[in-house]
Design a protein around this motif. Structure first.
Motif, short mmCIF file in Angstrom:
data_model
loop_
_atom_site.label_atom_id
_atom_site.label_comp_id
_atom_site.label_asym_id
_atom_site.label_seq_id
_atom_site.Cartn_x
_atom_site.Cartn_y
_atom_site.Cartn_z
N MET A 1 58.43 21.99 -1.53
CA MET A 1 59.06 20.95 -0.70
C MET A 1 58.41 19.61 -1.03
N TYR A 2 59.03 18.54 -0.58
CA TYR A 2 58.63 17.19 -0.96
C TYR A 2 57.12 16.98 -0.81
N SER A 3 56.57 17.36 0.36
CA SER A 3 55.15 17.11 0.61
C SER A 3 54.28 18.35 0.33
N GLY A 4 54.85 19.34 -0.34
CA GLY A 4 54.09 20.51 -0.75
C GLY A 4 54.08 21.61 0.29
N THR A 5 53.71 21.23 1.52
CA THR A 5 53.67 22.20 2.61
C THR A 5 54.22 21.52 3.87
N LEU A 6 54.51 22.33 4.90
CA LEU A 6 55.15 21.77 6.11
C LEU A 6 54.23 20.81 6.84
N ASP A 7 52.90 20.96 6.66
CA ASP A 7 51.98 20.04 7.33
C ASP A 7 51.78 18.75 6.53
N SER A 8 52.40 18.69 5.35
CA SER A 8 52.44 17.47 4.52
C SER A 8 51.07 16.98 4.09
N GLN A 9 50.11 17.90 3.97
CA GLN A 9 48.77 17.47 3.55
C GLN A 9 48.72 17.09 2.06
N ASP B 1 57.89 -0.65 9.47
CA ASP B 1 58.42 0.71 9.66
C ASP B 1 57.29 1.73 9.83
N ALA B 2 57.53 2.70 10.72
CA ALA B 2 56.64 3.87 10.76
C ALA B 2 57.24 4.93 9.84
N ILE B 3 57.59 4.50 8.62
CA ILE B 3 58.14 5.42 7.62
C ILE B 3 57.00 5.89 6.75
N GLN B 4 56.14 6.68 7.35
CA GLN B 4 55.07 7.35 6.61
C GLN B 4 55.20 8.84 6.88
N ILE B 5 54.58 9.62 5.99
CA ILE B 5 54.65 11.08 6.15
C ILE B 5 53.63 11.49 7.21
N ALA C 1 47.49 11.72 1.56
CA ALA C 1 47.08 13.12 1.43
C ALA C 1 45.87 13.38 2.33
N PHE C 2 45.70 14.65 2.70
CA PHE C 2 44.51 15.06 3.44
C PHE C 2 43.92 16.27 2.74
N ASN C 3 42.62 16.21 2.47
CA ASN C 3 41.95 17.28 1.76
C ASN C 3 41.01 18.00 2.73
N PRO C 4 41.35 19.23 3.12
CA PRO C 4 40.49 19.93 4.10
C PRO C 4 39.09 20.21 3.57
N ASP C 5 38.92 20.22 2.23
CA ASP C 5 37.58 20.46 1.68
C ASP C 5 36.65 19.26 1.93
N THR C 6 37.18 18.06 1.77
CA THR C 6 36.35 16.86 1.98
C THR C 6 36.49 16.34 3.41
N GLY C 7 37.56 16.76 4.09
CA GLY C 7 37.82 16.23 5.44
C GLY C 7 38.29 14.79 5.41
N LEU C 8 38.69 14.30 4.23
CA LEU C 8 39.08 12.89 4.10
C LEU C 8 40.59 12.73 4.02
N PHE C 9 41.03 11.60 4.53
CA PHE C 9 42.44 11.19 4.48
C PHE C 9 42.53 10.10 3.42
N TYR C 10 43.49 10.21 2.50
CA TYR C 10 43.58 9.27 1.39
C TYR C 10 44.90 8.50 1.48
N ILE D 1 49.84 10.12 -3.34
CA ILE D 1 48.56 10.76 -3.66
C ILE D 1 48.70 12.28 -3.47
N THR D 2 48.01 13.03 -4.33
CA THR D 2 47.91 14.48 -4.15
C THR D 2 46.46 14.88 -4.45
N THR D 3 45.93 15.79 -3.65
CA THR D 3 44.59 16.31 -3.94
C THR D 3 44.68 17.80 -4.26
N THR D 4 43.61 18.31 -4.88
CA THR D 4 43.61 19.74 -5.25
C THR D 4 42.27 20.39 -4.90
N ALA D 5 42.30 21.71 -4.90
CA ALA D 5 41.07 22.47 -4.66
C ALA D 5 40.09 22.32 -5.83
#
Lengths: 271, 544
Positions: free
Chosen positions: B52-60, B314-318, B403-412, B477-481
């Motif tokens: 899907m567009y954002s990869g997963t339903l939580d759009s991380q 606009d609040a047109i953000q994911i 993007a949000f990376n649960p490994d780093t806990g950071l929002f990009y 932006i996209t992050t990976t494991a």
């Protein structure tokens, strides 16, 4: 001419008139004589329409938009050199691009007002009356001042400032005068200076030839070109100032006028 | 061929001609396992696909693939490029299903290619009228998939269903009349057995909505207007009849929480954008996030970021959904870096504002109050003469995916510190015409401003690191494991950063503006990363 042939000629004319009435006539054809909607009121109405309908892609002041990709419309137009051509681009759009035609229900006079507004952003240089003398300005530029120590015109001069070979196409006389009196007012990023320390530990300063997200290129005062990856730099400093001094005190008013006249005359030779 | 069609059109009955003109293709993609809702709900568990567009339903936008990582990313090389045969820039985020990639193209087309080679299987060209009403270019950002069917928005405000094996059109539903100013650009979102989709047209005085369609038939199941009608809660936040032409478009894809059964969707600016005099009040639900019931579309809560907006924020953000620790307690949150320059952490179950702060230069408001409402600075509304305000119209960020990376806990987030003169104009609404009430103008060259990727600690809104980009970027932006962050730049670079430190690890010049978000996938055990630059889709992998 006999009566008979006269009659035949009339019939041909009538046929031609009939044929014209059923053939699609280009809308702009009738307006080839020129824009009939070019009063100050028309220009103002064209500006309002532009701000509302065109500004999102071409910029509110028609100077273009980097993200939407709409080009600057304040200079020479690449796709249209006459009023009729501008009219047709607006009326019909540019197929295969985001330049859509104006809606059918927008009447032709309103489109002509847009053309009048776009025309108002340009002017005929021949119509401009200047106080200075271009020949005197040329003499001053090349031998009576230090202009050519930095600037180049048609391959002659130096490269420490903008090439002025066609400066008259881009700058109005008032702008040219302001550039000489107050050169810090509007410095193009290309003429900023960068002071960087490279991986060799040497600090160099030069004109900002080019900079992107990952690299810089500078030209130092000996005209040496240097290119660096940003992550190799030990230090990086941007100086957003012009190296050009103000000539408000060093040149007289008439000398400045002469220089303006010379610079304004520098434009592409008509083909 | 066109001449023949014309001849047929004259000679043959119209129904037959229509059948002739419809695309029917016999080239098929290799078989893939049909995409069930269960697979979509657990899309993160099959990182070889991008479903899907954002990869997963939580759009991380965080992939579990780690073959390409901080150690070897410098060995990346281009594997293939797909040249889109249309000159408009691409904003597409392709999907990948079992080695087949679906790429949307301007204006409203989709192509299926082999994800290993870029070789084309089929292409669907959507016929469009010439008199479209589009705001900002001919864009399409992606498709959604359910079963073996793709769902795509089109610029003439249709939702189409396309057979993913053949590219043949299954159905086409008019979502709204394009001639009135409606258009569609965003990828739909599948929620269980519904195709949920938004609408664009906020610069044309539309009334925004979020729709759900039956994936089999294309019939409308529910519609939730993003501007309340007369008698509904919030309608009195619009003076007079201004609600009817108030915009509040929904032109980017939302997110979904299966446990809470809530769909989250951002809404756009109130219209006219820059003249608020004709729409006094807060203008609900413009510039908001709405939480909709996943079955009925009913609004369960709303949070308005910018009440009575006059700057086109606009609040047109994911919406990024993440469970993080807040005040020593794990909370179900929604993380949101807004175009208005503020970062928000909300409780996504209730919409409660937990905290927020600026993440970029902001001059229109001095801060947020206890419930997250902006504290306005006087004199910042657009005027006839122009007034300088930060962020500029394009915003501190915009539609491009964070993007949000649960490994780093950071929002990009891709960020812009700029300023612009805002102008107000008086305009009357005319159906199908632009209705913006002003505009904006830069007074400095773009290089004078600061653009960067910022890594934000969502528990403190501290900027942990930033990576400068120039000029202003509009890439997602996209992050990976593998510890990586991928993004692009307006000067045509595609690059990888260390997600922990922000250190640059790899870059390549693709020469044309990156105006899309990267995605990653795996085929036959090999990881790839894909990005659109200009009108070319590039795919990279490790050196063979």
């Amino acid at each position: 001419m006999s009566k008979h042939s006269g009659f035949r000629g009339g019939w041909l004319l009538a046929s031609a008139a009939f044929a014209l009435s059923i053939l699609p006539v280009p809308r702009a054809l009738a307006e080839d004589a020129g824009n009939l909607y070019n009063t100050l009121v028309d220009i103002r109405l064209g500006e309002r329409y532009f701000e509302r309908q065109c500004g999102r892609c071409h910029g509110f002041d028609a100077t273009g938009n980097d993200e939407a990709g709409g080009p600057d419309l304040t200079g020479r137009l690449t796709r249209a050199s006459t009023d009729v051509a501008i009219f047709n681009v607006i009326r019909d759009g540019i197929p295969g691009t985001a330049m859509l035609p104006v809606p059918e229900n927008v009447p032709d006079p309103q489109v002509w007002q847009l053309v009048a507004y776009l025309d108002s952003l340009r002017y005929d240089p021949e119509s401009v009356v200047l106080a200075g003398d271009a020949d005197s300005g040329s003499d001053l530029f090349w031998s009576g001042s230090d202009c050519a120590d930095c600037h180049m015109v048609s391959g002659r001069g130096s490269r420490f400032g903008p090439d002025l070979s066609r400066i008259g196409e881009n700058r109005a006389p008032d702008d040219l005068l302001a550039d000489m009196i107050n050169p810090q007012e509007d410095v193009a990023p290309r003429w900023w200076r960068l002071r960087v320390t490279g991986p060799d530990g040497v600090t160099r300063e030069g004109y900002r030839m080019n900079e992107d997200s990952f690299s810089v290129r500078i030209m130092d005062d000996d005209e040496n070109l240097w290119s660096f990856h940003k992550d190799d730099l030990q230090s990086y400093e941007r100086i957003e100032e012009s190296t050009m001094p103000s000539y408000a005190q060093t040149l007289s008013e008439s000398e400045l006028d002469d220089l303006v006249a010379y610079l304004f005359s520098l434009r592409r030779e008509e083909i | 061929m066109k001449r023949l069609s014309l001849l047929l059109a004259i000679l043959l009955p119209s129904a037959f001609v229509q059948a002739q003109e419809q695309q029917f293709q016999t080239v098929i993609t290799p078989a893939f396992t049909p995409i069930t809702w269960e697979r979509l709900a657990n899309a993160g568990d099959e990182p070889e696909n991008w479903l899907m567009y954002s990869g997963t339903l939580d759009s991380q936008r965080h992939s579990l693939l780690d073959q390409i990582n901080t150690e070897n990313v410098s060995e990346m090389e281009m594997k293939w490029a797909y040249q889109i045969p249309v000159i408009d820039r691409a904003e597409t985020v392709p999907l990948v299903v079992d080695g087949i990639m679906f790429i949307t193209e301007a204006p409203s087309n989709v192509t299926a290619v082999d994800a290993r080679t870029g070789g084309v299987y089929w292409r669907y060209d959507h016929d469009l009228p010439e008199d479209l009403r589009i705001c900002c270019g001919r864009n399409n950002r992606g498709v959604a998939i359910l079963g073996e069917t793709l769902f795509m928005s089109t610029l003439d405000a249709h939702l189409v269903a396309i057979d993913a094996r053949t590219g043949n059109l299954l159905w086409s539903t008019e979502v709204a009349p394009y001639a009135s100013g409606y258009s569609k650009t965003a990828a739909p979102l599948i929620v269980k057995d519904l195709v949920v989709t938004g609408i664009a047209g906020g610069e044309f005085g539309i009334r925004g909505f979020i729709d759900a369609y039956d994936p089999e038939t294309g019939e409308l199941v529910w519609r939730t207007y993003t501007i309340p009608g007369p008698g509904e809660f919030g309608n009195d936040t619009w003076s007079g009849d201004s609600w009817a032409t108030g915009g509040s478009a929904t032109w980017i894809t939302g997110s979904y929480d299966a446990e809470l059964n809530q769909i989250y969707w951002g809404t756009g600016n109130p219209g006219p954008d820059w003249n608020g005099d004709v729409r006094l009040g807060d203008n609900l639900y413009s510039d908001s996030v709405l939480a909709l019931n996943g079955d009925t579309g009913e609004i369960e809560w709303h949070f308005q970021f910018t009440p009575h907006d006059v700057h086109d924020y606009d609040a047109i953000q994911i919406p990024i959904l993440a469970d993080i620790e807040v005040g020593g307690e794990m909370r179900e949150t929604m993380l949101w870096a807004n175009r208005n320059g503020f970062f928000y952490t909300l409780d996504r179950a209730t919409g409660e504002f937990l905290y927020g702060d600026t993440f970029a230069t902001v001059t229109w408001a001095s801060g947020l109050d206890a419930i997250g409402r902006p504290i306005r600075v006087p004199g910042m509304a657009p005027t006839y003469e122009g007034v300088m305000v930060s962020p500029p119209i394009v915003g501190a960020t915009n539609w491009y995916s964070p993007a949000f990376n649960p490994d780093t806990g950071l929002f990009y987030v891709t960020t812009f510190d700029g300023e612009q003169e805002f102008f107000k104009r008086d305009e009357d609404y005319e159906e199908g015409e632009r209705y913006t009430g002003g505009g904006g103008r830069y007074t400095q060259p773009m290089d004078a401003f600061h653009s960067s990727i910022r890594a934000i600690d969502p528990t403190t809104v501290d900027i942990v690191w930033e990576f400068p980009i120039m000029p202003r970027s509009s890439a997602g932006i996209t992050t990976t494991a593998g510890g990586l962050l991928f993004s692009g730049s307006a000067d045509g670079f595609f690059f990888a950063l260390d997600a922990e430190s922000g250190e640059e690890l790899w870059n390549v010049s693709l020469s044309r503006r990156v105006h899309a978000a990267p995605m990653t996938y795996e085929v036959d055990g090999e990881q790839f990363v894909t990005i659109a630059s200009g009108n070319v889709v590039f795919t990279f992998g490790l050196r063979d």
